[in-house]
Scaffold this motif. Structure first.
Motif, PDB file in Angstrom:
ATOM      1  N   GLU A   1      69.348 -99.038  27.933  1.00 23.92           N
ATOM      2  CA  GLU A   1      67.976 -98.653  28.271  1.00 23.92           C
ATOM      3  C   GLU A   1      67.177 -98.134  27.084  1.00 23.92           C
ATOM      4  O   GLU A   1      65.942 -98.132  27.122  1.00 23.92           O
ATOM      5  N   ASP A   2      67.817 -97.684  26.011  1.00 19.87           N
ATOM      6  CA  ASP A   2      67.125 -97.019  24.893  1.00 19.87           C
ATOM      7  C   ASP A   2      67.232 -97.884  23.634  1.00 19.87           C
ATOM      8  O   ASP A   2      68.243 -97.857  22.932  1.00 19.87           O
ATOM      9  N   GLN A   3      66.175 -98.622  23.348  1.00 17.11           N
ATOM     10  CA  GLN A   3      66.202 -99.537  22.209  1.00 17.11           C
ATOM     11  C   GLN A   3      66.310 -98.796  20.884  1.00 17.11           C
ATOM     12  O   GLN A   3      67.010 -99.238  19.967  1.00 17.11           O
ATOM     13  N   ASN A   4      65.651 -97.664  20.754  1.00 24.62           N
ATOM     14  CA  ASN A   4      65.725 -96.893  19.502  1.00 24.62           C
ATOM     15  C   ASN A   4      67.142 -96.392  19.251  1.00 24.62           C
ATOM     16  O   ASN A   4      67.654 -96.465  18.128  1.00 24.62           O
ATOM     17  N   LEU A   5      67.788 -95.850  20.297  1.00 25.95           N
ATOM     18  CA  LEU A   5      69.164 -95.390  20.167  1.00 25.95           C
ATOM     19  C   LEU A   5      70.070 -96.558  19.800  1.00 25.95           C
ATOM     20  O   LEU A   5      70.911 -96.445  18.892  1.00 25.95           O
ATOM     21  N   TYR A   6      69.909 -97.668  20.491  1.00 30.81           N
ATOM     22  CA  TYR A   6      70.746 -98.844  20.257  1.00 30.81           C
ATOM     23  C   TYR A   6      70.667 -99.279  18.797  1.00 30.81           C
ATOM     24  O   TYR A   6      71.701 -99.458  18.133  1.00 30.81           O
ATOM     25  N   ARG A   7      69.456 -99.445  18.286  1.00 30.62           N
ATOM     26  CA  ARG A   7      69.304 -99.980  16.932  1.00 30.62           C
ATOM     27  C   ARG A   7      69.711 -98.958  15.873  1.00 30.62           C
ATOM     28  O   ARG A   7      70.246 -99.325  14.832  1.00 30.62           O
ATOM     29  N   ARG A   8      69.491 -97.680  16.147  1.00 27.98           N
ATOM     30  CA  ARG A   8      69.907 -96.653  15.174  1.00 27.98           C
ATOM     31  C   ARG A   8      71.429 -96.634  15.037  1.00 27.98           C
ATOM     32  O   ARG A   8      71.962 -96.554  13.926  1.00 27.98           O
ATOM     33  N   LEU A   9      72.134 -96.720  16.149  1.00 31.71           N
ATOM     34  CA  LEU A   9      73.596 -96.729  16.099  1.00 31.71           C
ATOM     35  C   LEU A   9      74.118 -98.009  15.459  1.00 31.71           C
ATOM     36  O   LEU A   9      75.121 -97.984  14.732  1.00 31.71           O
ATOM     37  N   ALA A  10      73.471 -99.128  15.732  1.00 26.85           N
ATOM     38  CA  ALA A  10      73.909-100.398  15.152  1.00 26.85           C
ATOM     39  C   ALA A  10      73.822-100.367  13.632  1.00 26.85           C
ATOM     40  O   ALA A  10      74.745-100.798  12.931  1.00 26.85           O
ATOM     41  N   VAL A  11      72.725 -99.841  13.104  1.00 27.92           N
ATOM     42  CA  VAL A  11      72.552 -99.760  11.645  1.00 27.92           C
ATOM     43  C   VAL A  11      73.571 -98.791  11.051  1.00 27.92           C
ATOM     44  O   VAL A  11      74.192 -99.070  10.019  1.00 27.92           O
ATOM     45  N   GLY A  12      73.779 -97.650  11.698  1.00 29.77           N
ATOM     46  CA  GLY A  12      74.761 -96.692  11.205  1.00 29.77           C
ATOM     47  C   GLY A  12      76.168 -97.250  11.232  1.00 29.77           C
ATOM     48  O   GLY A  12      76.972 -97.010  10.319  1.00 29.77           O
ATOM     49  N   ALA A  13      76.479 -98.022  12.264  1.00 34.69           N
ATOM     50  CA  ALA A  13      77.808 -98.625  12.379  1.00 34.69           C
ATOM     51  C   ALA A  13      78.049 -99.619  11.250  1.00 34.69           C
ATOM     52  O   ALA A  13      79.128 -99.648  10.649  1.00 34.69           O
TER      53      ALA A  13
END
Length: 381
Positions: free
Chosen positions: A345-357
């Motif tokens: 549901e949270d696109q900002n959370l999703y993309r922030r974690l993806a970049v950090g990963a």
């Protein structure tokens, strides 16, 4: 540098699964120009080539006769056995007597007592299960502890390599041994250039987990299925792998009425095929009851998939909650479902974690980790 890799198993064309993490290292060493000799204790001598790596199977006495031809010896799960041709004891004794430069990689089962770390493997009604437990805990483990003590205390050119700090803690818990004075922590490396980063937001409703198909125990496929009871459609789960409980997994899928939302893809998937497996998925569910690292999880992180996993064992050393993934209370499948729902549901959370990963995955690239391993080897010369 001439390196002898001694391991109780090694992949082959017929069986590409066993100790693939050793093979990944060997290929990286060869790319760096090292002269590597893979040696596997066996009843009879045999030579074969797997993905360009020449593998020699032979009795341990034959292995011992050629060890002086190498600069350094690297040991991966070299087991103690009652079968003389496969008994690693002869090699341990030789390395101790000759003070041969030795790197002993600690992976888990060789230092873990079943009664302490793997109790779920003991089935009191099955004689074979009880025999395995007694053989491992009362024959192999006491001998292995004595060899670890000697490498720690009297071998001047020995180092222990563990993939995580948790793994070294397992040695202390199971064997009451502190190896830290001679230990280095080097994770299993991954290839971030094979697993290319992509924005997978559009595929966020498709979860992926790669697990041996064992319903319960450390691989926790049962917990993955239980989690799917608590997430809302259109979220679905793909389970990739093979194992002895494939039919049990199918039966459980039907028992939980998840056949429309959980798909089982059974079979062996080569390393080169895994990027295709990751494509089309948006979240990696690293479900586990015990893991020193989680290589497929780290490869998913390199691919741009946020990870949901339990705050247990070695996982927190690879997943930072809120930075590279989401960690939840161990075995809490409702909390796992909430974390998955939040990522969907949270696109900002999703993309922030993806970049950090992805950034973290690059820090443990196979080129970096094997460079560290070879540096340790050279220090021992």
């Amino acid at each position: 540098m001439r390196i002898a890799i001694i391991t109780s198993q090694y992949p082959s064309e017929q069986n590409p699964y066993p100790y693939a993490f050793v093979h990944t290292r060997v290929k990286a060493y060869v790319r760096r120009g090292e002269d590597v000799n893979v040696l596997v204790p066996a009843l009879v001598e045999e030579k074969y080539v797997f993905e360009g790596v020449e593998v020699h199977r032979m009795p341990v006495r034959a292995i011992r006769r050629i060890l002086n031809q190498h600069d350094v010896v690297m040991l991966h799960l070299l087991h103690i056995s009652h079968v003389p041709a496969r008994d690693g004891s002869l090699i341990y004794e030789f390395l101790l007597r000759e003070s041969t430069p030795t790197m002993m990689f600690i992976h888990g089962v060789e230092v873990q007592r079943i009664a302490i770390a793997r109790r779920d493997q003991i089935v009191w009604t099955q004689p074979r299960s009880l025999a395995v437990w007694w053989y491992h805990d009362f024959f192999q483990i006491p001998k292995m502890k004595r060899y670890l003590q000697r490498f720690l205390r009297v071998h001047p050119r020995a180092r222990f390599v563990a993939v995580s700090r948790w793994m070294l803690e397992e040695v202390r818990r199971n064997l009451n041994l502190n190896l830290m004075s001679k230990a280095v922590i080097i994770p299993n490396g991954i290839d971030p250039y094979l697993f290319l980063f992509k924005d997978r937001w559009k595929a966020r409703h498709r979860l992926l987990t790669i697990r041996p198909l064992v319903l319960k125990g450390k691989y926790a496929v049962d917990l993955a299925l239980e989690t799917m009871r608590h997430v809302s459609p259109p979220i679905n789960l793909d389970i990739y792998g093979r194992g002895p409980d494939a039919q049990k997994v199918r039966n459980q899928i039907h028992a939980l009425r998840l056949q429309g939302r959980v798909r089982l893809s059974e079979g062996f998937f080569s390393h080169a095929q895994l990027p295709d497996v990751y494509d089309g998925h948006g979240i990696y569910y690293a479900v586990t009851r015990m893991d020193a690292q989680g290589v497929s999880m780290c490869e998913a992180m390199a691919s741009g998939m946020p990870v949901v996993s339990f705050d247990i064992c070695g996982i927190p050393e690879f997943v930072q909650d809120g930075l590279t993934g989401l960690l939840i209370e161990p075995y809490n499948t409702r909390e796992a479902a909430d974390a998955i729902q939040a990522l969907v549901e949270d696109q900002n959370l999703y993309r922030r974690l993806a970049v950090g990963a992805r950034r973290f995955a690059e820090s443990i690239s196979i080129e970096r980790t094997t460079a560290r391993e070879l540096a340790v080897a050279r220090e021992l010369l």
